[in-house]
Design a protein around this motif. Sequence first.
Motif, short mmCIF file in Angstrom:
data_model
loop_
_atom_site.label_atom_id
_atom_site.label_comp_id
_atom_site.label_asym_id
_atom_site.label_seq_id
_atom_site.Cartn_x
_atom_site.Cartn_y
_atom_site.Cartn_z
N ASN A 2 -6.76 7.12 2.33
CA ASN A 2 -5.70 7.87 1.25
C ASN A 2 -4.75 8.77 2.10
N GLU A 37 7.55 9.54 -3.70
CA GLU A 37 7.19 8.53 -4.81
C GLU A 37 7.71 7.26 -4.41
N ARG A 39 0.82 -1.18 0.07
CA ARG A 39 -0.20 0.04 -0.14
C ARG A 39 0.77 1.11 0.06
N LYS A 88 -1.05 13.01 1.45
CA LYS A 88 -2.15 12.63 0.64
C LYS A 88 -1.96 11.90 -0.39
N LYS A 89 -2.47 10.71 -0.50
CA LYS A 89 -2.19 10.00 -1.93
C LYS A 89 -2.62 10.76 -3.19
N VAL A 90 -2.09 10.87 -4.25
CA VAL A 90 -2.32 11.55 -5.32
C VAL A 90 -2.13 10.41 -6.40
N ASP A 91 -2.99 10.52 -7.52
CA ASP A 91 -2.86 9.52 -8.84
C ASP A 91 -1.74 10.40 -9.81
N HIS A 145 2.97 1.69 -2.19
CA HIS A 145 3.71 1.96 -3.33
C HIS A 145 2.61 2.81 -4.16
N ASP A 146 3.12 4.20 -4.08
CA ASP A 146 2.23 5.20 -4.56
C ASP A 146 2.96 6.72 -4.51
N ILE A 147 2.32 7.79 -4.79
CA ILE A 147 2.80 9.14 -4.88
C ILE A 147 2.07 9.89 -4.00
N TRP A 148 2.76 10.32 -2.76
CA TRP A 148 2.21 11.09 -1.66
C TRP A 148 2.47 12.58 -1.52
N ARG A 183 6.95 15.79 -1.62
CA ARG A 183 6.19 14.67 -2.18
C ARG A 183 7.06 13.42 -1.91
#
Length: 259
Positions: A241, A176, A148, A256-259, A150-153, A174
């Motif tokens: 998120n 990644e 979980r 905060k999670k961003v797409d 694994h994302d951009i924050w 941010r």
Amino acid sequence: MKKYFNIFIAFCFLYSCKSIPLKDSNSDTAYANSLEEEITTYFRATGNEPFWELKIGKEKIVFTSLIQGKEKLIFLSVKSIRAMDANIKTYKAGNGESNIIVSIQQIECQNSMSGIISPYKVSIEIKNSTETTFQKIEGCGKYITDYRLHDIWVLEELKGNKVFAADFQKELPRLEIYAEDNRFIGFSGCNSISGSLFFEKDLLRFNNIISTLMACTKKNNKEDKFIKALQSTTTYSIKNNRLSLSSPSGKLLVFKKVD
């Protein structure tokens, strides 16, 4: 004759429809349990000759192998025992029918067949209740970082205070995160940053942080505070998120999670 033939065809059609297997709820349950096991597993090890696999999770320890009588053994999870004179963790568990002792040493380990290098050497001693001595086997393993992450924050809070772009030289920091590779890249408000992750069960650390050397003014720049908070992180939580990073002293950062 044609009438009876049509009836026969209709009967066959209905029978074939009824014979279509319905969705097996037991299969769904098994799949859900398997998925849950993968999510909660935080350490995995394998070995060869004979082949075996070990999964340590928050709820249970699962050992599978090609060893006769030890094809699949399940134990309730136990707390690890850390050696005083070496970086070794030991787990001792039993289920009434079998006993297992797992030793995890932080030292590079090469798989004897694939040649893949893992960060941990694993030794296992295992026996059934009918046996008088333990069978010892060895292999390699690694901690499995929470997918979980694994994302951009993008940063929202710094030590309990909401942050704004004006608090930094250029824009909000941010991260990644690449969970599979245990590494991250990002931006700290003025400079680009990168580094490695150390993950062990619920422990999370951001290590070996490297930063570019852009000239940044001290005014409207909380970059240093952000990096120090990142370096102090030991635990995390993910909810709605949001990624919260904390230390024993309290919550440090919220992203905060961003797409």
